[in-house]
Design a protein around this motif. Sequence first.
Motif, PDB file in Angstrom:
ATOM      1  N   THR A 128       3.260   7.547   2.904  1.00 58.24           N
ATOM      2  CA  THR A 128       3.614   8.943   2.718  1.00 58.24           C
ATOM      3  C   THR A 128       5.121   9.134   2.879  1.00 58.24           C
ATOM      4  O   THR A 128       5.825   8.276   3.423  1.00 58.24           O
ATOM      5  CB  THR A 128       2.899   9.814   3.750  1.00 58.24           C
ATOM      6  OG1 THR A 128       3.360   9.458   5.064  1.00 58.24           O
ATOM      7  CG2 THR A 128       1.383   9.646   3.678  1.00 58.24           C
TER       8      THR A 128
ATOM      9  N   GLU B 180      -0.194  -2.185   7.161  1.00 58.64           N
ATOM     10  CA  GLU B 180      -1.030  -2.033   5.976  1.00 58.64           C
ATOM     11  C   GLU B 180      -2.480  -2.431   6.228  1.00 58.64           C
ATOM     12  O   GLU B 180      -3.403  -1.822   5.671  1.00 58.64           O
ATOM     13  CB  GLU B 180      -0.445  -2.853   4.826  1.00 58.64           C
ATOM     14  CG  GLU B 180       0.918  -2.325   4.374  1.00 58.64           C
ATOM     15  CD  GLU B 180       1.507  -3.135   3.251  1.00 58.64           C
ATOM     16  OE1 GLU B 180       1.343  -2.747   2.082  1.00 58.64           O
ATOM     17  OE2 GLU B 180       2.149  -4.172   3.539  1.00 58.64           O
TER      18      GLU B 180
ATOM     19  N   GLN C 230       0.825  -1.189   0.000  1.00 62.48           N
ATOM     20  CA  GLN C 230       0.000   0.000   0.000  1.00 62.48           C
ATOM     21  C   GLN C 230       0.876   1.262   0.000  1.00 62.48           C
ATOM     22  O   GLN C 230       2.045   1.235   0.372  1.00 62.48           O
ATOM     23  CB  GLN C 230      -0.929   0.011   1.222  1.00 62.48           C
ATOM     24  CG  GLN C 230      -1.966  -1.104   1.191  1.00 62.48           C
ATOM     25  CD  GLN C 230      -3.070  -0.891   2.210  1.00 62.48           C
ATOM     26  OE1 GLN C 230      -3.432   0.242   2.523  1.00 62.48           O
ATOM     27  NE2 GLN C 230      -3.626  -1.971   2.728  1.00 62.48           N
ATOM     28  N   TYR C 231       0.276   2.365  -0.417  1.00 61.18           N
ATOM     29  CA  TYR C 231       0.978   3.649  -0.483  1.00 61.18           C
ATOM     30  C   TYR C 231       1.395   4.109   0.912  1.00 61.18           C
ATOM     31  O   TYR C 231       0.632   4.005   1.876  1.00 61.18           O
ATOM     32  CB  TYR C 231       0.065   4.700  -1.110  1.00 61.18           C
ATOM     33  CG  TYR C 231       0.594   6.108  -1.003  1.00 61.18           C
ATOM     34  CD1 TYR C 231       1.622   6.547  -1.830  1.00 61.18           C
ATOM     35  CD2 TYR C 231       0.079   6.995  -0.048  1.00 61.18           C
ATOM     36  CE1 TYR C 231       2.119   7.838  -1.726  1.00 61.18           C
ATOM     37  CE2 TYR C 231       0.564   8.292   0.062  1.00 61.18           C
ATOM     38  CZ  TYR C 231       1.586   8.712  -0.779  1.00 61.18           C
ATOM     39  OH  TYR C 231       2.083   9.980  -0.668  1.00 61.18           O
TER      40      TYR C 231
ATOM     41  N   SER D 117       7.699   7.106   5.270  1.00 60.54           N
ATOM     42  CA  SER D 117       8.891   6.499   4.690  1.00 60.54           C
ATOM     43  C   SER D 117      10.144   6.959   5.424  1.00 60.54           C
ATOM     44  O   SER D 117      11.037   6.152   5.721  1.00 60.54           O
ATOM     45  CB  SER D 117       8.984   6.856   3.200  1.00 60.54           C
ATOM     46  OG  SER D 117      10.187   6.385   2.637  1.00 60.54           O
TER      47      SER D 117
END
Length: 263
Positions: free
Chosen positions: A166, A249, A163-164, A170
């Motif tokens: 930010t 996630e 999943q993405y 990160s």
Amino acid sequence: MGYYVPVEQGVNLFVEDVNPSGNKSNKTIVFIHGWPLSHKQFEYQFDVLAGKEYRCIGIDWRGFGKSDKPIHGYTYNRLAADIHAVIQALQLKDVTLVGHSTGGAIAIRYMSKYNGHGVSKLVLVDAAAPIGFTAENANKLLEETLNDRPKMMQGVTDNFFFQYITKPFSDWFFQMGLEAAGWSTAAVIKLLRDENVYEDLPKIAAPTLIIHGTHDSVIPFKQAQQLNQMIPKSELIPFYYSGHGGFWEEREKFNDLVVQFMQ
């Protein structure tokens, strides 16, 4: 609260102990993080589960997080012995042991070597088992670690989640990995390349919940299926929207499953 527990002469492990007053039967969870992280990876478990009156204990392995960072001791036997020393020192009983990635393999060795001392249930999350890294992947990671560790850690961060995430998330994750020593980071890559836990799996007697992301590009989902076949009392729950980080996630599902499994 955080404190240190001696595991051998000159080596102390950092322990994050949230809600120690919640140490009731079946209400204590011990978390073993993955490589090259620390107990901080389970922030989104501690936030929720401690509020549900669970005692949440996170242990930083030697060489990682806030623990001492000796040059020696990076084998499954020694890392399992460290967990045993902490469980004995804290006089823990009837706990649920949660191991992620390499922490899952360490938990497997612990359950085998110490007959699951103090542990009533086991949760394996994207476990690096029965094997860890292929020789090709390990050698690539090892070369990067010894020459440009931040580059290696950025690659780990980029491949970890399905999943993405930010940029601030990160950055937080990246910095967590750099809290480890370079030598311990490299030593565990060699461990993941050279050791395995095949012989330990049939010796696990505790009920075992296996959680694994179907999009995991670090440890393939097929290895979770192997674990399910080889651990006698195990159940596999695929996480269809996760890579290697289902604890974040699909954190709500993850937390609910752990609570249900502990009942």
